[in-house]
Design an enzyme around this catalytic site. Sequence first.
Site, PDB file in Angstrom:
ATOM      1  N   HIS A 138       0.867  -1.183   0.000  1.00  0.00           N
ATOM      2  CA  HIS A 138       0.000   0.000   0.000  1.00  0.00           C
ATOM      3  C   HIS A 138       0.904   1.233   0.000  1.00  0.00           C
ATOM      4  O   HIS A 138       2.023   1.191   0.531  1.00  0.00           O
ATOM      5  CB  HIS A 138      -0.847  -0.042   1.278  1.00  0.00           C
ATOM      6  CG  HIS A 138      -1.891   1.018   1.408  1.00  0.00           C
ATOM      7  ND1 HIS A 138      -1.605   2.286   1.864  1.00  0.00           N
ATOM      8  CD2 HIS A 138      -3.223   0.994   1.171  1.00  0.00           C
ATOM      9  CE1 HIS A 138      -2.734   2.987   1.902  1.00  0.00           C
ATOM     10  NE2 HIS A 138      -3.720   2.238   1.485  1.00  0.00           N
ATOM     11  N   ASP A 215       3.151  -4.556   8.001  1.00  0.00           N
ATOM     12  CA  ASP A 215       1.921  -3.788   7.851  1.00  0.00           C
ATOM     13  C   ASP A 215       0.758  -4.777   7.996  1.00  0.00           C
ATOM     14  O   ASP A 215       0.490  -5.564   7.085  1.00  0.00           O
ATOM     15  CB  ASP A 215       1.920  -3.112   6.470  1.00  0.00           C
ATOM     16  CG  ASP A 215       0.598  -2.422   6.156  1.00  0.00           C
ATOM     17  OD1 ASP A 215      -0.375  -2.599   6.908  1.00  0.00           O
ATOM     18  OD2 ASP A 215       0.550  -1.710   5.139  1.00  0.00           O
ATOM     19  N   GLN A 218      -4.488  -5.228   6.867  1.00  0.00           N
ATOM     20  CA  GLN A 218      -5.482  -6.138   6.272  1.00  0.00           C
ATOM     21  C   GLN A 218      -5.420  -7.523   6.890  1.00  0.00           C
ATOM     22  O   GLN A 218      -6.143  -8.423   6.447  1.00  0.00           O
ATOM     23  CB  GLN A 218      -5.253  -6.246   4.758  1.00  0.00           C
ATOM     24  CG  GLN A 218      -5.427  -4.959   3.996  1.00  0.00           C
ATOM     25  CD  GLN A 218      -6.864  -4.444   3.982  1.00  0.00           C
ATOM     26  OE1 GLN A 218      -7.814  -5.158   4.324  1.00  0.00           O
ATOM     27  NE2 GLN A 218      -7.036  -3.186   3.612  1.00  0.00           N
ATOM     28  N   LYS A 241     -10.474  -0.949  10.438  1.00  0.00           N
ATOM     29  CA  LYS A 241     -10.700  -2.122   9.587  1.00  0.00           C
ATOM     30  C   LYS A 241     -11.024  -3.343  10.452  1.00  0.00           C
ATOM     31  O   LYS A 241     -11.346  -4.405   9.949  1.00  0.00           O
ATOM     32  CB  LYS A 241      -9.459  -2.399   8.732  1.00  0.00           C
ATOM     33  CG  LYS A 241      -9.135  -1.248   7.757  1.00  0.00           C
ATOM     34  CD  LYS A 241      -7.936  -1.579   6.907  1.00  0.00           C
ATOM     35  CE  LYS A 241      -7.286  -0.359   6.303  1.00  0.00           C
ATOM     36  NZ  LYS A 241      -7.975   0.159   5.123  1.00  0.00           N
ATOM     37  N   CYS A 379      -4.851   2.513  -3.609  1.00  0.00           N
ATOM     38  CA  CYS A 379      -3.611   3.040  -3.014  1.00  0.00           C
ATOM     39  C   CYS A 379      -2.472   2.037  -3.161  1.00  0.00           C
ATOM     40  O   CYS A 379      -1.623   1.895  -2.277  1.00  0.00           O
ATOM     41  CB  CYS A 379      -3.801   3.414  -1.540  1.00  0.00           C
ATOM     42  SG  CYS A 379      -5.069   4.645  -1.285  1.00  0.00           S
TER      43      CYS A 379
HETATM   44  N1  7TS Z   1      -1.718  -0.732   4.696  1.00  0.00           N
HETATM   45  C1  7TS Z   1      -2.626  -1.495   4.069  1.00  0.00           C
HETATM   46  C2  7TS Z   1      -2.256  -2.872   3.617  1.00  0.00           C
HETATM   47  C3  7TS Z   1      -3.907  -0.965   3.850  1.00  0.00           C
HETATM   48  O1  7TS Z   1      -4.817  -1.726   3.236  1.00  0.00           O
HETATM   49  C4  7TS Z   1      -4.214   0.344   4.281  1.00  0.00           C
HETATM   50  C5  7TS Z   1      -5.548   0.977   4.004  1.00  0.00           C
HETATM   51  C6  7TS Z   1      -3.229   1.057   4.950  1.00  0.00           C
HETATM   52  C7  7TS Z   1      -2.000   0.490   5.130  1.00  0.00           C
HETATM   53  C8  7TS Z   1      -3.478   2.428   5.495  1.00  0.00           C
HETATM   54  O2  7TS Z   1      -4.357   2.345   6.577  1.00  0.00           O
HETATM   55  P1  7TS Z   1      -4.908   3.679   7.260  1.00  0.00           P
HETATM   56  O3  7TS Z   1      -5.950   3.172   8.217  1.00  0.00           O
HETATM   57  O4  7TS Z   1      -3.764   4.325   7.935  1.00  0.00           O
HETATM   58  O5  7TS Z   1      -5.479   4.506   6.159  1.00  0.00           O
HETATM   59  N2  7TS Z   1      -6.204   0.442   2.891  1.00  0.00           N
HETATM   60  C9  7TS Z   1      -7.322   0.922   2.299  1.00  0.00           C
HETATM   61  C10 7TS Z   1      -7.928   0.269   1.246  1.00  0.00           C
HETATM   62  O6  7TS Z   1      -7.547  -0.790   0.779  1.00  0.00           O
HETATM   63  N3  7TS Z   1      -8.988   0.976   0.831  1.00  0.00           N
HETATM   64  O7  7TS Z   1      -9.071   2.080   1.592  1.00  0.00           O
HETATM   65  C11 7TS Z   1      -8.039   2.049   2.510  1.00  0.00           C
END
Ligand code: 7TS
Length: 421
Positions: A138, A215, A218, A241, A379
């Site tokens: 990401h 990371d 997910q 999430k 992203c």
């Molecule tokens: N890493 C992964 C693998 C992600 O899927 C996401 C967010 C992030 C980092 C960033 O997370 P945040 O909570 O700091 O924003 N992914 C997604 C997505 O797949 N669609 O919207 C956000």
Amino acid sequence: MKIASNELQALQPARPLAFDVGRLRGDFPILARRVHGQPLVYLDNAATSQKPRAVVDAEARYYAEYNANIHRGLHCLSEEATAAYEAARDRVQRFVNAARREEIVFVRGTTEAINLVAASYGQRLRPGDEILISAMEHHSNIVPWQLLCERSGARLCVAPIDDAGQLRLDEFERLLGPRTRLVAVTHVSNALGSINPVAELVALAHAHGAAVLVDGAQAVPHLKVDVQALDCDFYAFSGHKLYGPTGVGVLYGKAALLDAMPPWQGGGDMIRQVSFARTTYNDLPYKFEAGTPNIAGGIGLGAAIDYVDALGLDAVAAHERDLLAYATARAADTPGLRLIGTAAAKAGILSFVVDGVHAHDVGTILDRAGVAVRSGHHCAMPVMERFGVPATVRASFALYNTRAEVDALFAALARVREVFA
Ligand code: 7TS
């Protein structure tokens, strides 16, 4: 002798509740709503998942009943708020099996956790050092390292993925060299669903003297994570999430590493003693928690973890595996649909393109049918480039989704074919 009912409860072996998706859907108020006159079919869980009533109520109760700042007031409300916030930290510690509660740093989310490590741990990088990531990251696990490379003169190396969307382990190992200081890799890809063999990657990286950040954004909603078993140095995830609130997340770090790292933001709560001549810093984890945090969010995250724990992540994972297998089989029977991401080990994500139709048009037609998916690059632009597509449609599953909802997705996809025939 009379036994109180709570004592009786304590005598029962801890057993997760039966996984009854019909019943637990009632825990999520939003699932009852309609969009465009259709029942909501929410399949955008990888972007953010919906919240059970228990989470909404935990946040509301904090504001309605004991709202106060934490770690500073000697009054009753502040003590209650501090106790609830710190109890949430204990829940997170147990949830990821961290050895110590000080290893759990509350942050805004995965993005902030990774930026914290890049800003603080990153200060030890020197020109010529290398940071190894994968081609399925990401943007939030790419750009902070690019910024660090600009600051430090370090070099970013990228381990490729194969046509199924799996990390090339041979290439990963080949790219680990004497200059590799840090490996930053996703546990589960948000664009492909691939699950990386993290324990194996950590062992390889450690054999080369590199620290590892995982990371887990997910992964935590779908897999039981044990940071000690993985032996990773850092593990980052977001609350939102995981059925929790937005604006709160977690950085796990091994205590010895966190202890040796400089603070990254200065302010209240992160200090022990301040004078104009010299400031000393607070103990872990507070050294990394400057300013008033997202107190309600932390408490809500604790409630989300309680909710998931009561169901049992193994039961959740089994249910989601069934949904993914069912959806994958239906996709195979759908003419003109091509899956992007066919790894042997996948979690909760069906990413695809429809021949001759842009992902955004597919998303718009699905939305009119009440089906919420994400269309775009997710992203993860380098993943799109790797597969030669501008965007994909992504259906992502959560514990409350059903086979009937997968059927609704494919019924709406049939409508896409009619419109574009
Ligand atoms: N890493 C992964 C693998 C992600 O899927 C996401 C967010 C992030 C980092 C960033 O997370 P945040 O909570 O700091 O924003 N992914 C997604 C997505 O797949 N669609 O919207 C956000």
